[in-house]
Motif scaffolding. Structure first.
Motif, PDB file in Angstrom:
ATOM      1  N   ILE A  10       4.164   0.127  -8.330  1.00 44.34           N
ATOM      2  CA  ILE A  10       4.721   1.462  -8.749  1.00 44.34           C
ATOM      3  C   ILE A  10       3.276   2.372  -9.149  1.00 44.34           C
ATOM      4  N   TYR A  12       0.152   4.620  -9.943  1.00 40.53           N
ATOM      5  CA  TYR A  12      -0.407   5.349 -11.209  1.00 40.53           C
ATOM      6  C   TYR A  12      -0.166   7.086 -10.726  1.00 40.53           C
ATOM      7  N   HIS A  18      -2.321   9.276  -1.414  1.00 36.39           N
ATOM      8  CA  HIS A  18      -2.931   9.590  -0.138  1.00 36.39           C
ATOM      9  C   HIS A  18      -2.843   7.994   0.687  1.00 36.39           C
ATOM     10  N   ASN A 233       8.996  -3.380 -14.096  1.00 40.24           N
ATOM     11  CA  ASN A 233       9.920  -2.734 -13.328  1.00 40.24           C
ATOM     12  C   ASN A 233      10.776  -3.362 -12.155  1.00 40.24           C
ATOM     13  N   VAL A 257       1.364  -5.567  -2.181  1.00 41.91           N
ATOM     14  CA  VAL A 257       0.374  -5.121  -2.941  1.00 41.91           C
ATOM     15  C   VAL A 257      -0.700  -5.020  -2.298  1.00 41.91           C
ATOM     16  N   ASP A 260      -6.376  -5.228  -4.758  1.00 43.02           N
ATOM     17  CA  ASP A 260      -7.037  -4.538  -5.825  1.00 43.02           C
ATOM     18  C   ASP A 260      -6.206  -4.959  -6.866  1.00 43.02           C
ATOM     19  N   TYR A 289      -7.795  -3.313   2.272  1.00 44.77           N
ATOM     20  CA  TYR A 289      -8.191  -1.899   1.722  1.00 44.77           C
ATOM     21  C   TYR A 289      -8.317  -0.999   3.180  1.00 44.77           C
TER      22      TYR A 289
HETATM   23  N1  MSP Z   1       0.021   1.271 -11.152  1.00 47.88           N
HETATM   24  C1  MSP Z   1      -0.596   0.110 -10.651  1.00 47.88           C
HETATM   25  C2  MSP Z   1       0.374  -0.846 -10.153  1.00 47.88           C
HETATM   26  C3  MSP Z   1       1.495  -1.331 -10.739  1.00 47.88           C
HETATM   27  S1  MSP Z   1       2.794  -2.464 -10.004  1.00 47.88           S
HETATM   28  C4  MSP Z   1       3.567  -3.039 -11.281  1.00 47.88           C
HETATM   29  C5  MSP Z   1      -1.522   0.675  -9.628  1.00 47.88           C
HETATM   30  N2  MSP Z   1      -1.417   1.804  -9.073  1.00 47.88           N
HETATM   31  S2  MSP Z   1      -2.200   2.365  -7.889  1.00 47.88           S
HETATM   32  O1  MSP Z   1      -1.719   3.853  -7.869  1.00 47.88           O
HETATM   33  O2  MSP Z   1      -3.623   2.323  -8.246  1.00 47.88           O
HETATM   34  O3  MSP Z   1      -1.825   1.766  -6.806  1.00 47.88           O
HETATM   35  C6  MSP Z   1      -2.482   0.700  -6.156  1.00 47.88           C
HETATM   36  C7  MSP Z   1      -1.896   0.355  -4.701  1.00 47.88           C
HETATM   37  O4  MSP Z   1      -2.054   1.536  -4.018  1.00 47.88           O
HETATM   38  C8  MSP Z   1      -2.552  -0.588  -4.067  1.00 47.88           C
HETATM   39  O5  MSP Z   1      -2.324  -1.862  -4.453  1.00 47.88           O
HETATM   40  C9  MSP Z   1      -2.206  -0.426  -2.549  1.00 47.88           C
HETATM   41  O6  MSP Z   1      -0.880  -0.741  -2.366  1.00 47.88           O
HETATM   42  C10 MSP Z   1      -2.441   1.104  -2.445  1.00 47.88           C
HETATM   43  N3  MSP Z   1      -3.581   1.695  -2.381  1.00 47.88           N
HETATM   44  C11 MSP Z   1      -4.377   2.264  -2.997  1.00 47.88           C
HETATM   45  N4  MSP Z   1      -5.684   2.746  -2.336  1.00 47.88           N
HETATM   46  C12 MSP Z   1      -5.700   1.965  -1.134  1.00 47.88           C
HETATM   47  C13 MSP Z   1      -6.663   1.665  -0.004  1.00 47.88           C
HETATM   48  N5  MSP Z   1      -7.499   2.307   0.084  1.00 47.88           N
HETATM   49  N6  MSP Z   1      -6.043   0.990   1.143  1.00 47.88           N
HETATM   50  C14 MSP Z   1      -4.896   0.286   0.947  1.00 47.88           C
HETATM   51  N7  MSP Z   1      -3.956   0.435  -0.062  1.00 47.88           N
HETATM   52  C15 MSP Z   1      -4.322   0.838  -1.199  1.00 47.88           C
HETATM   53  O7  MSP Z   1      -2.650  -0.140  -9.215  1.00 47.88           O
END
Ligand code: MSP
Length: 645
Positions: A10, A12, A18, A233, A257, A260, A289
């Motif tokens: 989920i 943030y 993006h 969640n 996921v 990260d 990533y």
């Molecule tokens: N809120 C937490 C997750 C809670 S889950 C119970 C969080 N949110 S986040 O908005 O930072 O989302 C992180 C996730 O977004 C990563 O694990 C991935 O799924 C996706 N990504 C964000 N940037 C990314 C890249 N640059 N490349 C690939 N996926 C990435 O962490």
């Protein structure tokens, strides 16, 4: 019936969606669709994570209350997904009562079981990560992620006895080797667990410091630590503890996921579940990533890739295809528009698009558009059938195993095999020789295989797949498709049905001149040449020529393209109400002012498309010479909009 439950993190709500968010959600969507076609009952969850310090800070700097702020950003995510053809069944927000209630129930359960205790803790707190660091974890006294100096905070808090479950977790991972996959991430977690004691987890924040969170059910002076809240969640959305969906889908839970957030998902979450008496999830699937031109995406560098901009520029399905084809699941990958255009042109426009176009146009030319009944067989038919079976098998195996890139590569064996089959069987020669028996089989084999390709592509490119099937005269319904059966069945495409005349699902896209790859994709070039040399279908009928809307236009305004040195934005009066903008590669040959007032010939019914974000509505005809470029124009002035015939 087999089942499949897929979740994304989920996200943030402190930043707009993006490329990274779009990637995880697109992969989840493709997996969800794939498992549906494999005959399983599926459930797909995504949502937003809305509590914690970070959100409060983002709201403050936006001059809003946290609630106002989270409502706006959460909606951005929620509204984006339908635009990307994401088929989620539910969207959960951690500020919803249904989520808060389950978090409090689980906290109470774990507290009652004696796994939560009150204690004093002093640690280095990083607000960016929303967590405490030990001295050992800091790098030169700084947070390893944010390179900022954490604040030392000593306060009384509640702790979850995570350490108690270390041995159980190690044992569970060892007994279930694909609990965390791919292997490199499992190894990372195992060595983390083996390297030392697992610390207990601080799961509260005093309200004196943070109020934006879920109140602890056993102490109203504290709110829940955002990770203990957010992870829940995944079961809250299924209606834990007694919900029907929880019973059906929790045993087949697959989390998706990026690397990260490996630790919270691989260590906090299974131990939390264990303490709450809930079975562990089935798989944690971890990807790498996306970097942009080899650098981390960041607002300050200004290289953040916006999913909808990619959709607008290249089409949604091409973007989705690229995401799955380009990244090897588990590893980092570099994103660039150049690479996207390369894939679009080579794999989609050339290999796949060409196959569809050629076959449909041959069906029309030789059989009036009706699917013929197969007749005389040859050994090449059995060969291509075998190639098809192998390709589909490898697509299905690799896709189940999250190896999307290899799955698509596998399926393309069939796409390329069929293009070769056309070259080898030379339907135009069979037609010329009057060999209708053989020609019927060849066209049938092509159309039946195209159907198979189209259904396999639905998880990745749903819209294009449905259009392909429509062009083949087949209405699409996911519940009627069964991919495993496709390996054995043959002949589902019905004879006598009329197919579309053409298929132009993936028009080639030109990179602006300065971005054209030095070497054009070799395969694309070879196939295009081949068609010219061997297949006389490049002759067009008079009716085809009549379809062209060629008009004389008077150039009214010209300016340089803001983002491409070689392009001009030419605004032409072609007799329509408004001026027509044509993006033309003329900047090396003309100054904008040289062109104003000139008359030119314009292809007015060329499908509009965007070239580096600028709309181009047609093409200006020109002749390249040794000395430069000559524009085609009438010898004497004519009224703008005059037809060229
Ligand atoms: N809120 C937490 C997750 C809670 S889950 C119970 C969080 N949110 S986040 O908005 O930072 O989302 C992180 C996730 O977004 C990563 O694990 C991935 O799924 C996706 N990504 C964000 N940037 C990314 C890249 N640059 N490349 C690939 N996926 C990435 O962490």
């Amino acid at each position: 019936m087999q089942r499949f439950y897929i979740t994304t993190p989920i996200y943030y709500v402190n930043a707009k969606p993006h490329l990274g968010h779009a990637y995880t959600t697109t992969v989840a969507d493709s997996l969800n669709r794939f498992h549906r076609l494999m005959g399983e009952e599926t459930y797909f969850l995504t949502g937003t994570d809305e509590h914690g310090d970070k959100i409060v800070q983002a709201a403050e700097s936006n001059g809003q209350t946290p609630q106002e702020y989270v409502d706006v950003i959460s909606k951005l995510f929620k509204d984006l997904w339908p635009n990307m053809n994401i088929s989620n069944n539910d969207f959960i927000r951690t500020t919803e009562p249904r989520h808060k209630e389950v978090v409090q129930q689980i906290l109470q359960k774990v507290y009652d079981a004696g796994d939560i205790y009150f204690g004093e803790y002093g640690g280095h707190y990083c607000f960016g990560c929303e967590r405490f660091y030990t001295e050992k974890e800091l790098v030169n006294g700084l947070c390893p992620d944010h390179q900022t100096k954490p604040e030392y905070i000593a306060e009384k808090n509640y702790f979850f006895k995570m350490s108690k479950y270390r041995d159980w977790l190690l044992d569970h991972i060892n007994k279930n080797p694909d609990f965390i996959r791919p292997e490199r991430y499992r190894n990372e977690v195992v060595s983390l667990l083996e390297s030392g004691e697992l610390e207990d987890l601080c799961i509260s924040r005093p309200k004196s410091r943070l109020t934006w969170g879920i109140e602890l059910p056993f102490d109203k002076d504290y709110v829940t630590y955002v990770w203990f809240d957010a992870l829940i969640n995944y079961v809250a959305a299924l209606g834990w503890p007694d919900g029907e969906k929880f019973k059906k889908f929790w045993p087949v839970a697959n989390h998706l996921v990026a690397k990260d957030i490996l630790k919270p998902h691989a260590i906090f979450w299974p131990t939390m579940l264990k303490a709450a008496g809930i079975e562990p999830y089935q798989h944690l699937n971890v990807h790498g990533y996306w970097l942009v031109e080899d650098t981390k995406m960041s607002k300050s560098i200004g290289n953040v890739v916006e999913p909808l901009a990619m959709k607008d520029a290249y089409g949604l399905d091409a973007f989705r295809y690229f995401l799955l084809r380009e990244m090897s699941f588990g590893q980092d990958s570099s994103f660039s528009e150049k690479a996207l255009v390369g894939r679009l042109n080579a794999d989609l426009a050339n290999d796949l698009g060409n196959l569809f176009n050629r076959t449909l146009s041959m069906t029309h030319k030789y059989f009036g558009g009706h699917i013929p009944r197969p007749d005389v067989e040859d050994v090449v038919d059995a060969e291509i059938k075998k190639i098809g079976q192998d390709a589909m098998q490898s697509f299905q195996d690799f896709f189940s195993d999250l190896k999307f890139s290899r799955a698509l590569e596998g399926l393309w064996e069939l796409v390329r095999g069929l293009n070769k089959y056309i070259d080898e069987t030379a339907p135009w020669a069979l037609f010329k020789a009057g060999n209708t028996g053989r020609l019927s089989t060849v066209i049938y084999v092509l159309l039946e295989n195209m159907r198979k390709i189209a259904v396999h592509l639905w998880p990745v490119m749903p819209e294009a797949s449905e259009k392909m099937l429509e062009q083949l005269g087949i209405p699409f319904a996911p519940e009627k498709v069964n991919l495993p059966k496709e390996l054995d069945v043959w002949g589902l495409i019905e004879s006598d049905i009329t197919v579309a005349e053409t298929s132009n699902l993936f028009p080639r896209v030109d990179l602006p001149a300065e971005e054209t790859p030095e070497k054009p994709a070799p395969k694309a070039k070879k196939a295009a040449k081949k068609e010219k040399a061997e297949e006389p279908v490049c002759e067009i009928e008079f009716e085809d020529f009549q379809k062209l809307d060629l008009r004389v236009g008077t150039v009214k305004e010209v300016e340089k393209h803001p983002d491409a040195d070689k392009l001009l934005l030419v605004k032409v009066d072609t007799g329509d109400k408004d001026l027509r903008q044509v993006v033309a590669g003329l900047a090396d040959f003309f100054q904008p002012d040289d062109l104003v007032g000139k008359q030119v010939v314009v292809v007015a019914n060329l499908k509009p498309r965007k070239l580096r974000k600028q709309l181009s509505q047609g093409m200006v005809l020109a002749v390249k010479t040794d000395k430069g470029m000559e524009l085609l124009s009438p010898t004497g002035e004519v009224p703008p909009g005059s037809k060229v015939s």
